[in-house]
Design an enzyme around this catalytic site. Structure first.
Site, PDB file in Angstrom:
ATOM      1  N   ASN A 192     -10.486  -4.511   2.572  1.00 18.61           N
ATOM      2  CA  ASN A 192      -9.515  -5.466   2.019  1.00 18.61           C
ATOM      3  C   ASN A 192      -8.852  -4.944   0.754  1.00 18.61           C
ATOM      4  OD1 ASN A 192     -11.237  -6.934   3.929  1.00 18.61           O
ATOM      5  ND2 ASN A 192     -10.059  -8.720   3.224  1.00 18.61           N
ATOM      6  N   LYS A 247      -3.506  -2.623  15.991  1.00 25.54           N
ATOM      7  CA  LYS A 247      -4.236  -1.554  15.285  1.00 25.54           C
ATOM      8  C   LYS A 247      -5.111  -0.794  16.270  1.00 25.54           C
ATOM      9  CE  LYS A 247      -2.469  -2.128  11.305  1.00 25.54           C
ATOM     10  NZ  LYS A 247      -1.472  -1.146  10.852  1.00 25.54           N
ATOM     11  N   LYS A 266       1.902  -7.323   9.326  1.00 21.74           N
ATOM     12  CA  LYS A 266       0.441  -7.366   9.150  1.00 21.74           C
ATOM     13  C   LYS A 266      -0.113  -8.761   8.888  1.00 21.74           C
ATOM     14  CE  LYS A 266       0.080  -7.662   4.430  1.00 21.74           C
ATOM     15  NZ  LYS A 266      -1.039  -8.066   3.628  1.00 21.74           N
ATOM     16  N   GLY A 277     -10.842 -17.526  13.657  1.00 22.95           N
ATOM     17  CA  GLY A 277     -10.738 -16.068  13.790  1.00 22.95           C
ATOM     18  C   GLY A 277     -11.433 -15.304  12.691  1.00 22.95           C
ATOM     19  N   TYR A 281      -2.125  -8.868  15.938  1.00 25.63           N
ATOM     20  CA  TYR A 281      -2.108  -7.891  14.838  1.00 25.63           C
ATOM     21  C   TYR A 281      -3.259  -6.905  15.019  1.00 25.63           C
ATOM     22  CZ  TYR A 281      -3.469  -5.869  10.426  1.00 25.63           C
ATOM     23  OH  TYR A 281      -3.880  -4.981   9.465  1.00 25.63           O
ATOM     24  N   ILE A 321       0.849  -1.199   0.000  1.00 27.61           N
ATOM     25  CA  ILE A 321       0.000   0.000   0.000  1.00 27.61           C
ATOM     26  C   ILE A 321       0.880   1.244   0.000  1.00 27.61           C
ATOM     27  CG2 ILE A 321      -1.886   1.199   1.177  1.00 27.61           C
ATOM     28  CD1 ILE A 321      -2.563  -1.581   2.455  1.00 27.61           C
ATOM     29  N   ASP A 332      12.089   2.578   4.965  1.00 26.70           N
ATOM     30  CA  ASP A 332      11.683   1.174   4.938  1.00 26.70           C
ATOM     31  C   ASP A 332      12.869   0.326   5.416  1.00 26.70           C
ATOM     32  OD1 ASP A 332       9.148  -0.217   3.016  1.00 26.70           O
ATOM     33  OD2 ASP A 332      10.622  -1.484   4.033  1.00 26.70           O
ATOM     34  N   ASN A 333      12.584  -0.750   6.156  1.00 25.66           N
ATOM     35  CA  ASN A 333      13.701  -1.613   6.613  1.00 25.66           C
ATOM     36  C   ASN A 333      13.852  -2.829   5.688  1.00 25.66           C
ATOM     37  OD1 ASN A 333      11.618  -3.315   7.211  1.00 25.66           O
ATOM     38  ND2 ASN A 333      12.053  -3.496   9.406  1.00 25.66           N
ATOM     39  N   SER A 344      -7.233  -0.506  10.327  1.00 25.04           N
ATOM     40  CA  SER A 344      -7.868  -1.637   9.664  1.00 25.04           C
ATOM     41  C   SER A 344      -9.279  -1.847  10.180  1.00 25.04           C
ATOM     42  CB  SER A 344      -7.023  -2.893   9.919  1.00 25.04           C
ATOM     43  OG  SER A 344      -7.733  -4.057   9.507  1.00 25.04           O
ATOM     44  N   ASN A 383      10.026  -6.730   4.378  1.00 25.87           N
ATOM     45  CA  ASN A 383       8.935  -7.432   3.686  1.00 25.87           C
ATOM     46  C   ASN A 383       8.768  -6.910   2.262  1.00 25.87           C
ATOM     47  OD1 ASN A 383       6.835  -9.296   3.493  1.00 25.87           O
ATOM     48  ND2 ASN A 383       5.293  -7.791   4.109  1.00 25.87           N
TER      49      ASN A 383
END
Ligand code: WQD
Length: 335
Positions: A179, A154, A85, A297, A150, A13, A32-33, A125, A36
């Site tokens: 989504n 949020k 995430k 979940g 997670y 995103i 950014d590290n 989210s 991912n």
């Protein structure tokens, strides 16, 4: 020209938002590290807009590096994506998720305030609503107990930000994503496939591409028209544009409170089976699937009431589900 820090700006995103920021005339610096994503995304963004964002490879868990960043750069606002995430992973690694999603948030907020940077957009989210009692879901819907670390990060993140806006001059907008799916029309950026996809669309796309044998549909015994679970799938470019609208609201002091929340979705609920059928129609590809047990979940249904975002942000979705699915397939073909 306003300069904006985008943390996690090489992510799925984040990268789409950087493109829209540059298209809207903002200067962008990315942190950014690369945990991912890959550095190639920086070149891919540049190849789309013709403008290379400034980039710092920093892990926000390193407080000193965050302090040094704000000494080196003067920014007018921050859009904060950097976080882990994966719902399932968060259950296995709660402490990593609390450190990586929460400690980092506090370091960024602290340094923003220390350097008089007060415009903050937070990646939240719809997961904060859990299974909402009423559909479509409005921003007044009560948040529910988090079902995963997670989701807890949020909810906690929103609380931390809200308390900070009360005690300082910070102004914040939390965007509660439904989504996100799809990819940029150029197919130069999209959702990077790292490992076995946890989310539906990447799994559908990889099954159609023959990378995955068969899609498992997690349950067809939900109280929905076709028995499969319903979600609100929003094109990632529509989602990216919502960030620009939110940022402009803060920069131009149009916010009506110092901490605001907006549901960012299409407003339409689509079932898993409907997604598969729409994908097959749009791409003329077959998706093998089998129905298995529900995933622990998972909720039955979630889709947004987008009235507030439409009205207050002057934002609305422009892409259809079919546009998003078509762009996902084009992205897969480009890989
Ligand atoms: C969508 C639907 C699954 C995979 C989560 C997070 C949310 C955000 C997006 C990070 C569900 C079904 C999925 C599969 C399936 N995360 N499914 N087979 O769970 O709605 O949301 O991801 O930003 O915060 O909560 O998204 O794509 O995992 O699932 O049947 O192989 O597809 O059961 O009904 P979800 P999802």
């Amino acid at each position: 020209m306003k300069k904006i820090l985008v943390t996690g700006g090489l992510g799925y995103i984040g990268s789409h938002t950087v493109v829209e920021l540059q298209n809207s005339g903002f200067e962008v610096v990315i942190i950014d590290n690369l945990s991912n994503t890959t550095i190639e995304v920086l070149d891919n963004i540049t190849s789309i807009t013709g403008i290379k964002p400034q980039f710092e490879q920093i892990d926000l868990k390193n407080k000193e590096d965050v302090q040094l960043f704000f000494k080196k750069y003067t920014v007018d606002g921050v859009i904060h994506f950097a976080a882990s995430k994966a719902v399932g992973e968060s259950v296995e690694l709660p402490l990593f998720y609390y450190e990586n999603n929460i400690s980092t948030l506090t370091y960024v907020l602290k340094e923003m305030i220390a350097n008089n940077v007060y415009n903050f957009i937070f990646s939240s989210s719809c997961t904060v609503y859990g299974q909402a009692d009423e559909l479509p879901i409005t921003e007044n819907a009560p948040t529910k107990p988090a079902k995963s670390p997670y989701a807890a990060t949020k909810k906690m993140g929103e609380l931390i930000i809200e308390d900070t806006t009360k005690a300082t001059e910070l102004k914040s907008i939390a965007l509660r994503y439904f989504n996100p799916i799809g990819a940029h029309k150029t197919a130069k950026i999209g959702e990077l496939p790292i490992g076995v996809p946890q989310n539906l669309i990447p799994y559908v796309v990889q099954t159609a591409a023959g990378i995955r044998e068969c899609l498992s549909i997690f349950g067809d015994d939900y109280p929905t028209p076709d028995g499969t679970a319903i979600r609100d799938y929003i094109h990632v470019v529509d989602l990216a544009k919502a960030h620009i609208a939110a940022l402009n609201r803060l920069i131009h002091n149009q916010n009506k409170a110092n901490c605001e929340f907006f549901n960012i979705g299409t407003g339409t609920g689509i079932s898993v089976l409907e997604v598969v059928k729409a994908f097959e129609k749009v791409t003329e590809k077959k998706v093998n699937f089998k129905v298995v047990d529900r995933r622990a979940g998972d909720i039955t249904a979630a889709y947004a009431d987008t009235t507030l975002a439409n009205k207050e942000l002057g934002w609305k979705t422009e892409f259809t589900l079919e546009d998003a699915l078509r762009s996902s397939w084009k992205w897969q073909e480009s890989l």
